[in-house]
Write a protein that holds these residues in place. Structure first.
Motif, PDB file in Angstrom:
ATOM      1  N   TYR A  20       0.814  -1.218   0.000  1.00 48.11           N
ATOM      2  CA  TYR A  20       0.000   0.000   0.000  1.00 48.11           C
ATOM      3  C   TYR A  20       0.849   1.270   0.000  1.00 48.11           C
ATOM      4  N   VAL A  21       2.113   1.171  -0.379  1.00 45.23           N
ATOM      5  CA  VAL A  21       3.014   2.310  -0.274  1.00 45.23           C
ATOM      6  C   VAL A  21       2.517   3.516  -1.072  1.00 45.23           C
ATOM      7  N   ASP A  22       1.950   3.290  -2.260  1.00 43.70           N
ATOM      8  CA  ASP A  22       1.493   4.416  -3.081  1.00 43.70           C
ATOM      9  C   ASP A  22       0.284   5.108  -2.463  1.00 43.70           C
ATOM     10  N   ILE A  23      -0.626   4.329  -1.894  1.00 42.98           N
ATOM     11  CA  ILE A  23      -1.776   4.914  -1.203  1.00 42.98           C
ATOM     12  C   ILE A  23      -1.292   5.705   0.005  1.00 42.98           C
ATOM     13  N   LEU A  24      -0.312   5.174   0.709  1.00 42.26           N
ATOM     14  CA  LEU A  24       0.210   5.843   1.897  1.00 42.26           C
ATOM     15  C   LEU A  24       0.869   7.166   1.531  1.00 42.26           C
ATOM     16  N   GLU A  25       1.536   7.211   0.397  1.00 45.79           N
ATOM     17  CA  GLU A  25       2.179   8.458  -0.032  1.00 45.79           C
ATOM     18  C   GLU A  25       1.138   9.560  -0.213  1.00 45.79           C
ATOM     19  N   GLU A  26      -0.006   9.213  -0.760  1.00 38.83           N
ATOM     20  CA  GLU A  26      -1.071  10.208  -0.938  1.00 38.83           C
ATOM     21  C   GLU A  26      -1.625  10.667   0.408  1.00 38.83           C
ATOM     22  N   HIS A  27      -1.781   9.720   1.323  1.00 40.50           N
ATOM     23  CA  HIS A  27      -2.315  10.044   2.645  1.00 40.50           C
ATOM     24  C   HIS A  27      -1.353  10.899   3.458  1.00 40.50           C
ATOM     25  N   ALA A  28      -0.056  10.686   3.265  1.00 38.67           N
ATOM     26  CA  ALA A  28       0.968  11.249   4.148  1.00 38.67           C
ATOM     27  C   ALA A  28       0.820  12.745   4.341  1.00 38.67           C
ATOM     28  N   ILE A  29       0.759  13.473   3.248  1.00 42.10           N
ATOM     29  CA  ILE A  29       0.730  14.929   3.345  1.00 42.10           C
ATOM     30  C   ILE A  29      -0.637  15.432   3.784  1.00 42.10           C
ATOM     31  N   GLU A  30      -1.695  14.700   3.435  1.00 42.10           N
ATOM     32  CA  GLU A  30      -3.054  15.143   3.782  1.00 42.10           C
ATOM     33  C   GLU A  30      -3.243  15.251   5.286  1.00 42.10           C
ATOM     34  N   TRP A  31      -2.734  14.277   6.035  1.00 36.45           N
ATOM     35  CA  TRP A  31      -2.965  14.267   7.483  1.00 36.45           C
ATOM     36  C   TRP A  31      -2.242  15.411   8.172  1.00 36.45           C
ATOM     37  N   VAL A  32      -0.971  15.605   7.842  1.00 38.64           N
ATOM     38  CA  VAL A  32      -0.211  16.665   8.518  1.00 38.64           C
ATOM     39  C   VAL A  32      -0.747  18.047   8.146  1.00 38.64           C
ATOM     40  N   LEU A  33      -1.241  18.200   6.916  1.00 36.88           N
ATOM     41  CA  LEU A  33      -1.817  19.486   6.534  1.00 36.88           C
ATOM     42  C   LEU A  33      -3.159  19.710   7.220  1.00 36.88           C
ATOM     43  N   HIS A  34      -3.941  18.638   7.353  1.00 33.89           N
ATOM     44  CA  HIS A  34      -5.252  18.756   8.008  1.00 33.89           C
ATOM     45  C   HIS A  34      -5.110  19.296   9.431  1.00 33.89           C
ATOM     46  N   PHE A  35      -4.058  18.869  10.121  1.00 32.44           N
ATOM     47  CA  PHE A  35      -3.861  19.314  11.501  1.00 32.44           C
ATOM     48  C   PHE A  35      -2.849  20.465  11.617  1.00 32.44           C
ATOM     49  N   ASN A  36      -2.503  21.032  10.476  1.00 28.49           N
ATOM     50  CA  ASN A  36      -1.643  22.220  10.461  1.00 28.49           C
ATOM     51  C   ASN A  36      -0.326  21.975  11.200  1.00 28.49           C
ATOM     52  N   LEU A  37       0.276  20.824  10.960  1.00 28.73           N
ATOM     53  CA  LEU A  37       1.512  20.473  11.643  1.00 28.73           C
ATOM     54  C   LEU A  37       2.749  21.043  10.959  1.00 28.73           C
ATOM     55  N   LEU A  38       2.585  21.561   9.763  1.00 25.47           N
ATOM     56  CA  LEU A  38       3.713  22.137   9.030  1.00 25.47           C
ATOM     57  C   LEU A  38       3.523  23.654   8.996  1.00 25.47           C
ATOM     58  N   ALA A  39       4.274  24.339   9.837  1.00 34.40           N
ATOM     59  CA  ALA A  39       3.988  25.746  10.130  1.00 34.40           C
ATOM     60  C   ALA A  39       4.284  26.685   8.973  1.00 34.40           C
ATOM     61  N   ASN A  40       5.197  26.319   8.086  1.00 36.96           N
ATOM     62  CA  ASN A  40       5.591  27.237   7.016  1.00 36.96           C
ATOM     63  C   ASN A  40       6.134  26.446   5.830  1.00 36.96           C
ATOM     64  N   GLU A  41       6.554  27.171   4.810  1.00 35.10           N
ATOM     65  CA  GLU A  41       7.042  26.540   3.585  1.00 35.10           C
ATOM     66  C   GLU A  41       8.282  25.686   3.850  1.00 35.10           C
ATOM     67  N   SER A  42       9.123  26.165   4.745  1.00 32.77           N
ATOM     68  CA  SER A  42      10.349  25.431   5.061  1.00 32.77           C
ATOM     69  C   SER A  42      10.039  24.070   5.677  1.00 32.77           C
ATOM     70  N   THR A  43       9.132  24.034   6.653  1.00 33.08           N
ATOM     71  CA  THR A  43       8.801  22.759   7.293  1.00 33.08           C
ATOM     72  C   THR A  43       8.033  21.859   6.335  1.00 33.08           C
ATOM     73  N   TYR A  44       7.255  22.455   5.429  1.00 41.27           N
ATOM     74  CA  TYR A  44       6.543  21.670   4.416  1.00 41.27           C
ATOM     75  C   TYR A  44       7.552  20.949   3.513  1.00 41.27           C
ATOM     76  N   LYS A  45       8.539  21.686   3.031  1.00 41.68           N
ATOM     77  CA  LYS A  45       9.545  21.076   2.163  1.00 41.68           C
ATOM     78  C   LYS A  45      10.344  20.026   2.908  1.00 41.68           C
ATOM     79  N   ARG A  46      10.626  20.323   4.159  1.00 37.93           N
ATOM     80  CA  ARG A  46      11.386  19.375   4.977  1.00 37.93           C
ATOM     81  C   ARG A  46      10.617  18.067   5.142  1.00 37.93           C
ATOM     82  N   PHE A  47       9.322  18.184   5.372  1.00 41.94           N
ATOM     83  CA  PHE A  47       8.498  16.990   5.527  1.00 41.94           C
ATOM     84  C   PHE A  47       8.470  16.184   4.233  1.00 41.94           C
TER      85      PHE A  47
END
Length: 322
Positions: A20-47
């Motif tokens: 399920y690695v490809d499905i997980l890749e799609e999910h990965a960014i959605e969850w952290v963005l939903h909870f606003n865990l990436l405060a700025n562009e730098s942390t987004y790129k880092r993630f």
């Protein structure tokens, strides 16, 4: 320093990847963005460049997709918090950390999340809810004890930073078992592989020893691969640096010693597995699956270092408002 970091760590376990690695890749960014865990562009790129989805799919290769998503979100949460502790001023504020940790534990124990709680707390509330759909309250309490150990390790590292303490090797190894996050990652094998590890087995010395060795391996390999970044940011909680500092040896020699320690620990693991007694047919079957999960973590973690860009650049983080 990059030229030094080709340790060729020994690992006899096969590489695997979850289907399920490809499905997980799609999910990965959605969850952290939903909870606003990436405060700025730098942390987004880092993630994005860290590719935690690949790590998760490599270390939990047997999991179904829902459990895999939970594991991924836990690992993402841990790495994001780890960055705040290591790469921002928060890592030098142990009393602030203690207060934040207290709130994290309250929420994971069922406290209602409030509007003033930080995004990471809201994310923990979500993780608790999703985990309780898959596990018992009893197992969750066991898991939370392990998570509390990790938080204590973060606090102890912050204390050392404040006072400029470089721990001796034995003290560091004990502390690293707490801060490495393996106490959270290894129990997730049970969640992902839907295992039932009975209480009496958890209390067995051989079960504790296997987990301790796996914990050492995960922490020490991370220290070796993250050395360049940690030296650049003044982070002394690293096995290579501790060996270099305490034994007054060149970094190249310290890397060799850390590598030898890692490889010796692999041999200890293999020897210990050969001496596992029988606990009954059903328990033996579950224990064997758990050990396969440990093997997957050790191998998948090493594979991830070749795939991720997390440790290839160095940047400090702005302190989020806590």
């Amino acid at each position: 320093m990059q030229q030094l970091l080709s340790p060729g760590l020994y690992c006899p376990f096969p590489s695997q990847i979850n289907k399920y690695v490809d499905i997980l890749e799609e999910h990965a960014i959605e969850w952290v963005l939903h909870f606003n865990l990436l405060a700025n562009e730098s942390t987004y790129k880092r993630f994005c460049k860290s590719k935690f989805f690949f790590l998760t799919a490599s270390v939990y290769p047997y999991s179904n997709i829902e459990q895999l998503k939970i594991a991924h979100d836990w690992l993402s949460w841990l790495f994001i918090w780890d960055d705040q502790c290591d790469l921002s001023d928060l890592g030098k504020k142990p009393e602030v950390l203690k207060a934040i940790h207290k709130r994290f534990l309250e929420i994971l124990n069922g406290a209602e999340v409030m509007s003033h709680d930080i995004p990471l707390s809201h994310a923990l509330s979500n993780l608790r809810q999703r985990m309780l759909e898959k596990v018992s309250v009893k197992w969750l309490n066991y898991f939370l004890c392990s998570f509390e150990n990790y938080l204590y390790g973060c606090f102890e590292e912050a204390n050392n930073r404040v006072y400029g303490i470089v721990p001796d090797t034995d003290t560091y190894i004990a502390m690293r078992r707490l801060s490495a996050g393996a106490d959270v990652a290894l129990p997730l094998i049970e969640l992902c592989d839907q295992l039932i590890i009975p209480d009496f087995l958890r209390k067995q010395d051989i079960f504790k020893q296997l987990n301790e060795i796996a914990n050492n391996l995960l922490g020490w390999s991370n220290d070796i691969f993250s050395l360049s970044r940690e030296l650049a940011t003044g982070h002394v909680h690293n096995l290579v640096f501790v060996l270099h500092y305490q034994h007054k040896i060149p970094l190249e020699e310290a890397i060799k010693r850390a590598t030898q320690m890692h490889d010796h620990e692999i041999q200890k693991l293999i020897s210990l597995e050969a001496d596992i007694p029988s606990f009954g047919e059903e328990v033996d079957a579950e224990f064997a699956k758990y050990i396969l999960g440990i093997h997957a973590w050790i191998r998948g973690n090493l594979d991830w270092y070749s795939f991720t860009d997390r440790y290839k650049t160095i940047e400090m983080l702005e302190l989020a408002k806590y």
